[in-house]
Motif scaffolding. Structure first.
Motif, PDB file in Angstrom:
ATOM      1  N   VAL A 265      33.480  26.631  56.510  1.00 24.79           N
ATOM      2  CA  VAL A 265      32.736  27.889  56.535  1.00 24.79           C
ATOM      3  C   VAL A 265      33.619  29.023  56.030  1.00 24.79           C
ATOM      4  N   PHE A 266      34.867  29.070  56.474  1.00 27.60           N
ATOM      5  CA  PHE A 266      35.791  30.111  56.027  1.00 27.60           C
ATOM      6  C   PHE A 266      36.030  30.017  54.522  1.00 27.60           C
ATOM      7  N   ASP A 267      36.214  28.787  54.028  1.00 29.59           N
ATOM      8  CA  ASP A 267      36.425  28.575  52.594  1.00 29.59           C
ATOM      9  C   ASP A 267      35.205  29.020  51.796  1.00 29.59           C
ATOM     10  N   MET A 268      34.011  28.686  52.249  1.00 29.05           N
ATOM     11  CA  MET A 268      32.790  29.072  51.548  1.00 29.05           C
ATOM     12  C   MET A 268      32.621  30.590  51.548  1.00 29.05           C
ATOM     13  N   ASN A 269      32.913  31.233  52.670  1.00 26.83           N
ATOM     14  CA  ASN A 269      32.810  32.697  52.731  1.00 26.83           C
ATOM     15  C   ASN A 269      33.796  33.354  51.772  1.00 26.83           C
ATOM     16  N   THR A 270      35.009  32.843  51.714  1.00 32.88           N
ATOM     17  CA  THR A 270      36.023  33.397  50.814  1.00 32.88           C
ATOM     18  C   THR A 270      35.614  33.203  49.365  1.00 32.88           C
ATOM     19  N   ARG A 271      35.154  32.006  49.030  1.00 29.46           N
ATOM     20  CA  ARG A 271      34.729  31.735  47.656  1.00 29.46           C
ATOM     21  C   ARG A 271      33.534  32.604  47.267  1.00 29.46           C
ATOM     22  N   THR A 272      32.596  32.774  48.176  1.00 25.35           N
ATOM     23  CA  THR A 272      31.431  33.613  47.894  1.00 25.35           C
ATOM     24  C   THR A 272      31.859  35.054  47.679  1.00 25.35           C
ATOM     25  N   ALA A 273      32.746  35.559  48.525  1.00 31.82           N
ATOM     26  CA  ALA A 273      33.234  36.936  48.373  1.00 31.82           C
ATOM     27  C   ALA A 273      33.982  37.098  47.048  1.00 31.82           C
ATOM     28  N   ASN A 274      34.812  36.119  46.687  1.00 37.50           N
ATOM     29  CA  ASN A 274      35.538  36.176  45.413  1.00 37.50           C
ATOM     30  C   ASN A 274      34.575  36.153  44.233  1.00 37.50           C
ATOM     31  N   HIS A 275      33.561  35.307  44.307  1.00 39.01           N
ATOM     32  CA  HIS A 275      32.599  35.223  43.211  1.00 39.01           C
ATOM     33  C   HIS A 275      31.808  36.522  43.084  1.00 39.01           C
ATOM     34  N   MET A 276      31.388  37.094  44.191  1.00 38.98           N
ATOM     35  CA  MET A 276      30.632  38.348  44.155  1.00 38.98           C
ATOM     36  C   MET A 276      31.499  39.487  43.598  1.00 38.98           C
ATOM     37  N   SER A 277      32.769  39.480  43.947  1.00 39.19           N
ATOM     38  CA  SER A 277      33.679  40.495  43.417  1.00 39.19           C
ATOM     39  C   SER A 277      33.850  40.333  41.908  1.00 39.19           C
ATOM     40  N   ALA A 278      34.040  39.099  41.447  1.00 40.54           N
ATOM     41  CA  ALA A 278      34.175  38.849  40.009  1.00 40.54           C
ATOM     42  C   ALA A 278      32.895  39.243  39.275  1.00 40.54           C
ATOM     43  N   LEU A 279      31.753  38.900  39.827  1.00 40.97           N
ATOM     44  CA  LEU A 279      30.467  39.250  39.219  1.00 40.97           C
ATOM     45  C   LEU A 279      30.311  40.766  39.124  1.00 40.97           C
ATOM     46  N   SER A 280      30.654  41.468  40.192  1.00 39.33           N
ATOM     47  CA  SER A 280      30.551  42.926  40.210  1.00 39.33           C
ATOM     48  C   SER A 280      31.444  43.564  39.140  1.00 39.33           C
ATOM     49  N   GLN A 281      32.661  43.062  38.991  1.00 38.26           N
ATOM     50  CA  GLN A 281      33.591  43.619  38.004  1.00 38.26           C
ATOM     51  C   GLN A 281      33.084  43.393  36.579  1.00 38.26           C
ATOM     52  N   VAL A 282      32.560  42.192  36.316  1.00 41.55           N
ATOM     53  CA  VAL A 282      32.038  41.878  34.988  1.00 41.55           C
ATOM     54  C   VAL A 282      30.825  42.755  34.666  1.00 41.55           C
ATOM     55  N   GLN A 283      29.941  42.919  35.635  1.00 40.58           N
ATOM     56  CA  GLN A 283      28.750  43.743  35.409  1.00 40.58           C
ATOM     57  C   GLN A 283      29.121  45.207  35.182  1.00 40.58           C
ATOM     58  N   GLN A 284      30.074  45.707  35.951  1.00 44.02           N
ATOM     59  CA  GLN A 284      30.519  47.099  35.779  1.00 44.02           C
ATOM     60  C   GLN A 284      31.111  47.310  34.390  1.00 44.02           C
ATOM     61  N   ALA A 285      31.967  46.394  33.968  1.00 49.71           N
ATOM     62  CA  ALA A 285      32.570  46.498  32.634  1.00 49.71           C
ATOM     63  C   ALA A 285      31.495  46.421  31.556  1.00 49.71           C
ATOM     64  N   GLY A 286      30.588  45.462  31.668  1.00 50.22           N
ATOM     65  CA  GLY A 286      29.529  45.306  30.674  1.00 50.22           C
ATOM     66  C   GLY A 286      28.627  46.523  30.575  1.00 50.22           C
ATOM     67  N   LYS A 287      28.306  47.113  31.712  1.00 46.89           N
ATOM     68  CA  LYS A 287      27.428  48.287  31.730  1.00 46.89           C
ATOM     69  C   LYS A 287      28.072  49.467  30.995  1.00 46.89           C
ATOM     70  N   LEU A 288      29.320  49.789  31.353  1.00 45.80           N
ATOM     71  CA  LEU A 288      29.967  50.952  30.733  1.00 45.80           C
ATOM     72  C   LEU A 288      30.260  50.753  29.253  1.00 45.80           C
ATOM     73  N   VAL A 289      30.753  49.573  28.895  1.00 48.33           N
ATOM     74  CA  VAL A 289      31.055  49.320  27.485  1.00 48.33           C
ATOM     75  C   VAL A 289      29.762  49.333  26.668  1.00 48.33           C
ATOM     76  N   SER A 290      28.709  48.710  27.184  1.00 43.83           N
ATOM     77  CA  SER A 290      27.426  48.687  26.473  1.00 43.83           C
ATOM     78  C   SER A 290      26.872  50.097  26.273  1.00 43.83           C
ATOM     79  N   GLU A 291      26.953  50.926  27.306  1.00 42.03           N
ATOM     80  CA  GLU A 291      26.466  52.309  27.186  1.00 42.03           C
ATOM     81  C   GLU A 291      27.227  53.066  26.098  1.00 42.03           C
ATOM     82  N   ASP A 292      28.547  52.881  26.058  1.00 40.36           N
ATOM     83  CA  ASP A 292      29.340  53.569  25.040  1.00 40.36           C
ATOM     84  C   ASP A 292      29.055  53.022  23.637  1.00 40.36           C
TER      85      ASP A 292
END
Length: 171
Positions: A37-64
């Motif tokens: 359970v701890f491993d799954m929670n950590t992996r999920t949090a890491n994946h959500m963080s990576a997804l958030s960073q990619v989306q943020q970068a894509g949004k700003l670069v695309s707008e520019d």
């Protein structure tokens, strides 16, 4: 040797060993479940963080990119860490430079040649040129970005997105 009477109570060594073994099995199962359970929670949090960073970068670069004028786009700049320079002239001249330094994507915007304002767009960005880059494919700019979060025992999670953006027509 003393004989036990039927009314005497107590545990034999066999019964005691069975209890100890069963307790060990139950403890191992609970511990394994906890770590899964701890491993799954950590992996999920890491994946959500990576997804958030990619989306943020894509949004700003695309707008520019959408703001940029086609003749003011440099997708292969020569500066250290730079991978995209965009410009546009609405009523004032804008120049935006994206750089990748130590896993962080930075945006530097200069208006009418004034001192640039730097903003960190995203972190955990993979600096491998095959995983994060910007290139021109005809009239379309292709922006690929990969974020990788976590390491060690709990593993790492990464997310990659490819954005295809066509700058506004005209110059």
């Amino acid at each position: 040797m003393k004989r036990l009477h039927k009314d005497q109570k107590g545990l034999t060594i066999i019964e005691l060993l069975v209890v100890i073994i069963l307790t060990g099995i139950i403890t191992a199962a609970i511990t394994t479940t906890f770590f899964q359970v701890f491993d799954m929670n950590t992996r999920t949090a890491n994946h959500m963080s990576a997804l958030s960073q990619v989306q943020q970068a894509g949004k700003l670069v695309s707008e520019d990119i959408l703001e940029a004028q086609p003749d003011m786009i440099d997708d292969s700049p020569s500066g250290p860490g730079e991978f995209l320079i965009l410009g546009w002239n609405s009523t004032v001249l804008h120049e935006v430079t994206y750089t990748l330094e130590d896993g962080e994507l930075w945006r530097s915007e200069s208006v009418e040649g004034q001192s640039p304002i730097e903003t960190r767009v995203a972190e955990y960005i993979d600096s491998d040129p095959t995983k994060t880059y910007c290139s021109r494919n005809g009239d379309v700019l292709v922006f690929k970005v990969t974020a990788t979060v976590g390491e060690g025992t709990w593993g790492e999670e990464s997310e990659t997105r490819i954005y295809r953006v066509q700058p506004r027509p005209g110059s």
